[in-house]
Design a protein around this motif. Sequence first.
Motif, mmCIF file in Angstrom:
data_model
loop_
_atom_site.group_PDB
_atom_site.id
_atom_site.type_symbol
_atom_site.label_atom_id
_atom_site.label_comp_id
_atom_site.label_asym_id
_atom_site.label_seq_id
_atom_site.Cartn_x
_atom_site.Cartn_y
_atom_site.Cartn_z
ATOM 1 N N ARG A 89 46.419 58.643 56.190
ATOM 2 C CA ARG A 89 45.322 57.691 55.999
ATOM 3 C C ARG A 89 45.788 56.316 56.468
ATOM 4 O O ARG A 89 46.650 55.693 55.860
ATOM 5 N N ASP A 90 45.207 55.841 57.551
ATOM 6 C CA ASP A 90 45.664 54.620 58.208
ATOM 7 C C ASP A 90 44.753 53.457 57.819
ATOM 8 O O ASP A 90 43.610 53.383 58.244
ATOM 9 N N GLU A 91 45.268 52.533 57.012
ATOM 10 C CA GLU A 91 44.492 51.375 56.564
ATOM 11 C C GLU A 91 45.092 50.071 57.063
ATOM 12 O O GLU A 91 44.893 49.017 56.466
ATOM 13 N N ARG A 92 45.821 50.119 58.168
ATOM 14 C CA ARG A 92 46.399 48.895 58.722
ATOM 15 C C ARG A 92 45.292 47.995 59.281
ATOM 16 O O ARG A 92 44.237 48.463 59.703
ATOM 17 N N LEU A 93 45.570 46.689 59.289
ATOM 18 C CA LEU A 93 44.596 45.699 59.738
ATOM 19 C C LEU A 93 45.295 44.665 60.616
ATOM 20 O O LEU A 93 46.514 44.601 60.676
ATOM 21 N N ASP A 94 44.491 43.827 61.274
ATOM 22 C CA ASP A 94 45.057 42.675 61.958
ATOM 23 C C ASP A 94 45.541 41.666 60.928
ATOM 24 O O ASP A 94 45.152 41.706 59.755
ATOM 25 N N TYR A 95 46.369 40.718 61.384
ATOM 26 C CA TYR A 95 47.062 39.819 60.450
ATOM 27 C C TYR A 95 46.106 39.087 59.515
ATOM 28 O O TYR A 95 46.291 39.088 58.289
ATOM 29 N N ALA A 96 45.093 38.433 60.078
ATOM 30 C CA ALA A 96 44.202 37.610 59.256
ATOM 31 C C ALA A 96 43.478 38.457 58.206
ATOM 32 O O ALA A 96 43.343 38.058 57.050
ATOM 33 N N GLU A 97 43.017 39.655 58.628
ATOM 34 C CA GLU A 97 42.304 40.522 57.691
ATOM 35 C C GLU A 97 43.226 41.028 56.588
ATOM 36 O O GLU A 97 42.843 41.098 55.426
ATOM 37 N N PHE A 98 44.454 41.364 56.968
ATOM 38 C CA PHE A 98 45.397 41.887 55.980
ATOM 39 C C PHE A 98 45.739 40.826 54.939
ATOM 40 O O PHE A 98 45.739 41.081 53.742
ATOM 41 N N ALA A 99 46.047 39.600 55.407
ATOM 42 C CA ALA A 99 46.435 38.526 54.486
ATOM 43 C C ALA A 99 45.312 38.194 53.520
ATOM 44 O O ALA A 99 45.554 37.842 52.363
ATOM 45 N N ALA A 100 44.066 38.327 53.984
ATOM 46 C CA ALA A 100 42.930 37.981 53.132
ATOM 47 C C ALA A 100 42.664 39.015 52.050
ATOM 48 O O ALA A 100 41.891 38.762 51.129
ATOM 49 N N GLN A 101 43.303 40.183 52.137
ATOM 50 C CA GLN A 101 43.035 41.255 51.179
ATOM 51 C C GLN A 101 44.255 41.621 50.345
ATOM 52 O O GLN A 101 44.367 42.735 49.848
ATOM 53 N N GLU A 102 45.162 40.649 50.160
ATOM 54 C CA GLU A 102 46.408 41.010 49.477
ATOM 55 C C GLU A 102 46.174 41.479 48.045
ATOM 56 O O GLU A 102 46.903 42.345 47.546
ATOM 57 N N GLU A 103 45.166 40.955 47.376
ATOM 58 C CA GLU A 103 44.904 41.428 46.016
ATOM 59 C C GLU A 103 44.613 42.936 46.015
ATOM 60 O O GLU A 103 45.009 43.652 45.092
ATOM 61 N N ARG A 104 43.935 43.396 47.055
ATOM 62 C CA ARG A 104 43.679 44.838 47.178
ATOM 63 C C ARG A 104 44.986 45.590 47.381
ATOM 64 O O ARG A 104 45.211 46.643 46.782
#
Length: 401
Positions: A294-309
């Motif tokens: 299950r691949d849930e990788r994101l681009d940098y900006a999207e990943f940083a914005a979802q750290e609580e998740r």
Amino acid sequence: MPSTQTSPIYLIDDGPSIGVARKPLLFWGNYVAVRHEDGLEAFPSGHFVNNPVKLNESEEPDASTRSAPKWLVELFIRAVKSPSKAGASFEVEVLKHVSKPVILVNCLDGCYGHCLYKLAYVLELENNPEKDTVVIIHPAFRHLVPDSVSEIWLVRAPFNVLDFKIGGFHEFVTSQLERLQTFELAHVRMDLPLEEFDFTRLTKIQPFDFKALKTRPFRVTLILREDRFWLRSRFDSFFYLACIKFGWLRKMKWYFALRQKSYLRSFVKKLRRQLDVEVQAIGIGRTLSLPYLRDERLDYAEFAAQEERWLRVYAASHVCIGVHGSNMLLPSYLAGSCVSLLPDFKISNFSEELIPKPGPAQRNMHVNRTLPLNTSPTQLMAHTVGIINGWRHGEKRGVQI
């Protein structure tokens, strides 16, 4: 933007002061400088507490700086010589009325791990009821600020400018300090006893229940970043360092991603032969797809914005696995266990990405592991299976877990 008509902030023997004495403080971002008659000195906070760095009038290190690490001196000189970076905005979030002398903690840092250490220092300040704490931080880390602070000063700027001079930052800080009047600038220490801190005061999430390591299906989370790769051969490791040195990494990351993909496929295949396991990947960058998990990788900006998740993902994982430098501190604390793959050139930083868990020391050694970067898929599988199957490891007679 606040008015630029502010009084200068000076450093005197018993702490910073407004509009008096000598040695003006210059607030640039991560770095705060003290101006002397004969040059500049890094304010002793963060790594500078134990490694003083002072530059002469020519902006070159003076004799007292010889013992400081080269990388730290170079970063400070780079900040000194950089022009101001435009585009930042600032916001004050008041949580509690300031009624006591203020201690100001600058948590800005271009490195995630360093920022987390600075937030841990804020936890240490909770033992000082005589002061109100004010934290300067990037909005991406706002959710990690403990509830005990009085004010949060948010600096909205790209991460890649936090270690330079942020345009308008000095004026913003000095105008806010004029409002507070009585303050102390924290000498943030990085040599903290992490095992003594309750990091749930930062995460607001409870770690994985150790007893749940025996529950199925097992969940393994791979934390991947496209500036950190699982590389097994000496050539690949050498080529990776060369790409960093000469600025080729962006063009060549497809090659390293391809090499890593083959190791990940083999690891997942071997792991599924041994365990009833769900494997997912989170992290930054999607150069190559990973269809076998299950691949849930994101681009940098999207990943940083979802750290609580992602914090909740870590806390639900039996095992988190990543290459050293993949922001492994909080996964090591929240997940049931953590495996960090360490490159040879990072051996001196061994264990810096692991936060000891509460409980017996032997259990900590069992669930938090650091392995060489050239570890094979078979070896990594064996460690992962060993961690899960040995969930009672470290249990002492008479101790119920």
